[in-house]
Write an enzyme that holds these catalytic residues in place. Sequence first.
Site, PDB file in Angstrom:
ATOM      1  N   SER A 186       0.790  -1.230   0.000  1.00 19.78           N
ATOM      2  CA  SER A 186       0.000   0.000   0.000  1.00 19.78           C
ATOM      3  C   SER A 186       0.823   1.281   0.000  1.00 19.78           C
ATOM      4  O   SER A 186       0.317   2.340  -0.367  1.00 19.78           O
ATOM      5  CB  SER A 186      -0.958   0.010   1.192  1.00 19.78           C
ATOM      6  OG  SER A 186      -0.242   0.002   2.409  1.00 19.78           O
ATOM      7  N   HIS A 214      -5.393  -4.255  -0.701  1.00 16.25           N
ATOM      8  CA  HIS A 214      -5.326  -3.189  -1.715  1.00 16.25           C
ATOM      9  C   HIS A 214      -5.384  -3.735  -3.140  1.00 16.25           C
ATOM     10  O   HIS A 214      -5.255  -2.972  -4.094  1.00 16.25           O
ATOM     11  CB  HIS A 214      -4.062  -2.355  -1.520  1.00 16.25           C
ATOM     12  CG  HIS A 214      -4.111  -1.465  -0.317  1.00 16.25           C
ATOM     13  ND1 HIS A 214      -4.590  -0.175  -0.360  1.00 16.25           N
ATOM     14  CD2 HIS A 214      -3.765  -1.696   0.974  1.00 16.25           C
ATOM     15  CE1 HIS A 214      -4.520   0.363   0.845  1.00 16.25           C
ATOM     16  NE2 HIS A 214      -4.033  -0.536   1.677  1.00 16.25           N
ATOM     17  N   LYS A 244     -12.142  -1.118   1.627  1.00 15.31           N
ATOM     18  CA  LYS A 244     -11.434  -0.270   0.663  1.00 15.31           C
ATOM     19  C   LYS A 244     -12.214  -0.216  -0.649  1.00 15.31           C
ATOM     20  O   LYS A 244     -13.187   0.516  -0.749  1.00 15.31           O
ATOM     21  CB  LYS A 244      -9.988  -0.757   0.521  1.00 15.31           C
ATOM     22  CG  LYS A 244      -9.194  -0.589   1.824  1.00 15.31           C
ATOM     23  CD  LYS A 244      -7.759  -1.012   1.708  1.00 15.31           C
ATOM     24  CE  LYS A 244      -6.957  -0.633   2.934  1.00 15.31           C
ATOM     25  NZ  LYS A 244      -7.402  -1.271   4.199  1.00 15.31           N
TER      26      LYS A 244
END
Length: 396
Positions: A186, A214, A244
């Site tokens: 990330s 991610h 996310k």
Amino acid sequence: MSSNALDQFLNENLEDLRSKGLYNEIDVVESANGPVIKIGGKELINLSSNNYLGLATDELLKEVAINAINEWGVGAGAVRTINGTLDIHTQLEKTLAKFKGTEAAIAYQSGFNCNMAAISAVMDKNDAILSDELNHASIIDGCRLSKAKIIRVNHSDMDDLRKKAKEAKESGLYNKIMVITDGVFSMDGDIANLPGIIEIAEEFDLITYVDDAHGSGVTGKGAGTVKHFGLADKVDFQIGTLSKAIGVVGGYVAGKKNLIDWLKVRSRPFLFSTAVTPADAVAATKAIEILMSSTELNDRLWENGNYLKNGLKQLGFNIGESETPITPCIIGEEKTTQLFSKRLYEEGVYAKSIVFPTVPQGTGRVRNMPTAAHTKEMLDQAISIYEKVGKEMGLI
């Protein structure tokens, strides 16, 4: 009366962080976390959110979440193993397994919880874990909790991984050996070398564990980094977050049915923490269904990511070796990094500075997270502000 020892510890250490430019001031957002946010009454182009696909503010997801609250209430009411497993939780898990191409999946309250739960449920003091040096804090904490021997591996270094896997295997000291990595890192935006890792894992019979927080919704046309490399049948643990790209909150582990069955009886956050709320379960399920039915949002995310990346690179900023829409703007010295972020804020861009200990000392950066919800006009404005502040500070 409070403890003098505690007061002394806190005051000294807080002052130390402030003097080194390492104290993080938390900004309170006064709007939904979309492509434009409001802080302190000021509208800013938001480049610091993990809301990659813009789903956190999606109208359809809001509608299904509201309907779920009306039907199921605001909370699940219990831990999963008593009577907190609603049929919407099992529907979420079936959808996740389909999304990840696995036999089964288990949902948790957060991505962080997944790593605390899954590693310690399988690994113990008689085992070893080969862990990439840039793995997320939740992986590090999960490894520590397991009490397994942690063997640090140089970042994405297959020679170092093979050497340490061979040493661990041939030592005869460990019952089981796991290799664990982020799918997408990330802070730099690079992708793990999963084909290389799987090759070594097969050679030395390593358990494979990929945290794709991610990557899910981002790589593999949205299906994640394991799918990106076509390795769904080779990875034992696929970890992901619903917080996310999925736009909601929660986390999950996907894998074989016997693994998921074991986690349901031995992973502590599943056993001792109340289930995710009905609204979260239903909204997350709908978000995943959207991703499985169309790549439109994913395509737009990559288009915007490449556009911003090219714009910053052409200005002369160091954007590292990112292979994903995550775009670090590496400044270096901590106080300069924080000043750069502050000036961007003053000019209308919210791009948070990230400094030690989140990244190594001397590699302070402003990390940009373009999303599918940004317009080209917003990105052009952001690039223009970067140019102004970069030249003003002598960075470009």
